[in-house]
Write an enzyme that holds these catalytic residues in place. Sequence first.
Site, short mmCIF file in Angstrom:
data_model
loop_
_atom_site.label_atom_id
_atom_site.label_comp_id
_atom_site.label_asym_id
_atom_site.label_seq_id
_atom_site.Cartn_x
_atom_site.Cartn_y
_atom_site.Cartn_z
N HIS A 188 -11.37 -24.31 -37.94
CA HIS A 188 -12.37 -23.88 -37.14
C HIS A 188 -12.79 -24.74 -35.88
O HIS A 188 -13.90 -25.05 -35.70
CB HIS A 188 -13.55 -23.62 -38.00
CG HIS A 188 -13.31 -22.28 -38.84
ND1 HIS A 188 -13.10 -21.26 -38.64
CD2 HIS A 188 -13.31 -22.49 -40.45
CE1 HIS A 188 -13.14 -20.47 -39.97
NE2 HIS A 188 -13.08 -21.04 -40.65
N LYS A 229 0.80 -1.17 0.02
CA LYS A 229 0.09 0.05 -0.25
C LYS A 229 0.77 1.29 -0.04
O LYS A 229 0.62 2.11 -0.61
CB LYS A 229 -1.08 -0.12 1.33
CG LYS A 229 -1.72 1.42 1.07
CD LYS A 229 -2.79 1.23 2.43
CE LYS A 229 -3.50 2.49 2.38
NZ LYS A 229 -4.92 2.42 3.58
#
Length: 533
Positions: free
Chosen positions: A283, A134
Amino acid sequence: MQALLSVSDKTGILDFAKALHDLGVKLLSTGGTAKLLADAGLPVTEVAEHTGFPEMLDGRVKTLHPKIHGGLLARRDLPAHVAAIEQHGIDTIDLLVVNLYPFEATVAQPGCTLEDAIENIDIGGPAMVRSAAKNWKDVAVLTDASQYAVALDELKAHGKISDKTKFGFSVAAFNRIADYDGAISDFLSAVDFEASQGQPAPVRSLFPGQSNGRFVKLQDLRYGENAHQQAALYRDLHPAPGSLVTAKQLQGKELSYNNIADADAAWECVKSFDAPACVIVKHANPCGVAVGKDALEAYGKAFKTDPTSAFGGIIAFNRPVDLAAAQEINKQFVEVLMAPGYSPEALAVFQATKAKQNVRILQIDLPQGGASDWDNGRNMMDVKRVGSGLLIQTADNHVLTRDQLKVVTKKQPTPQQLDDLMFAWKVAQYVKSNAIVFCANGMTMGVGAGQMSRLDSARIASIKAEHAGLSLQGTAVASDAFFPFRDGLDVVIDHGATSVIQPGGSMRDQEVIDAADERGVAMVFTGIRHFRH
């Protein structure tokens, strides 16, 4: 400058600490880490001495103290913060080196008890990491030994660690905490508390009460399935050896979203064969699969199945590609080529012309377990996104063996037919449902995929064979699910099939068996289906 070092995994920590000491950094440490440094002759202050408060509760409480978290969280640019820590005699901590208790490794051990799991949940480590991360502008936080060299290089060159590097360390730290907490949640939320009573190890569900998917981004992609969509490729935190995301790209353009999806289908299919094999995918469906004595023969047979669909396809081999195979492949337009290796002469073939330099060539090491080891290099779970949710299932990793086949017709399959049936069944597992696959002599002869009607899949497979100039007389056919009526069976027999493999399980199985006997073909049931949507 002061550094706090508290690591469970001590890989590289002693050398790092020595280097910090040589740079004039004061060392603060805990427990076993402090002892390691002191035994090496390094001046180190133990945390209990620093805080004036001893470790307690078997080490559960040692760094949860204002002198630690105040030193990590105080912003140096805020006078009020500086005044507060001065008032309470708190020294700043500028570098935090922490790796956490080995929760993931502990619970991965067979027979891990719930008590062992709980005791390996780190509390103080994550708290310190969060505090430092932090306050990243003032504190560099290192959570992995791979970061030590980066930090040292900058300290030696500039006397400090840059904001960019500290921010990167902070992000890595929060990611590590997220991974750690996710692993704890996955484990504990899968425990069946009542069923676990009296058991040495907890009884756990395959599916935890909360799913915490954790993946690392490998790259942004140019676009998604279509040009108006955005996309990126991620991998598991710990990818399985031999999986697509471990591939090394040797040449060619950047892989697209569709390239990756098709490449995965081809690679998973080709890995399932022990003999030299080639799989061509278009595909997401195999349009040609074959085995041969080498890569060249396997490719030639696979290409013959459907030369039209193979144009611009994805080609995968489970054997290294040599010069002869490369020269044959080079005659066609191919998007992606995958193999465990390539001879220098083979690579030179694809580098000879500018057009072929665009071919995406991937090298992937095959997993060591072999084709029959489904736990090696394959996903254990499949995930499909649905509206605001996930469908999660165990992966379709079933391996059929010959002793599991049930001959249901009067006519027994010949040894050659059994070979063809097993081959066809393996291919059908990778074809979109409804799937019908004609095969003969280790080669697909016609593939019908993804139709709403099994009849249409059968017809399309026969049309494909006709267009390729292949005869279906004497072929073996695999159907990924049962024939609900005899009409589907009649279609494949009409086109030349003399043996059939299918799951069985229809309420009209007897009708279909009678039809097979009437037409004089051999048919076997597997007792398992392979829907692939």
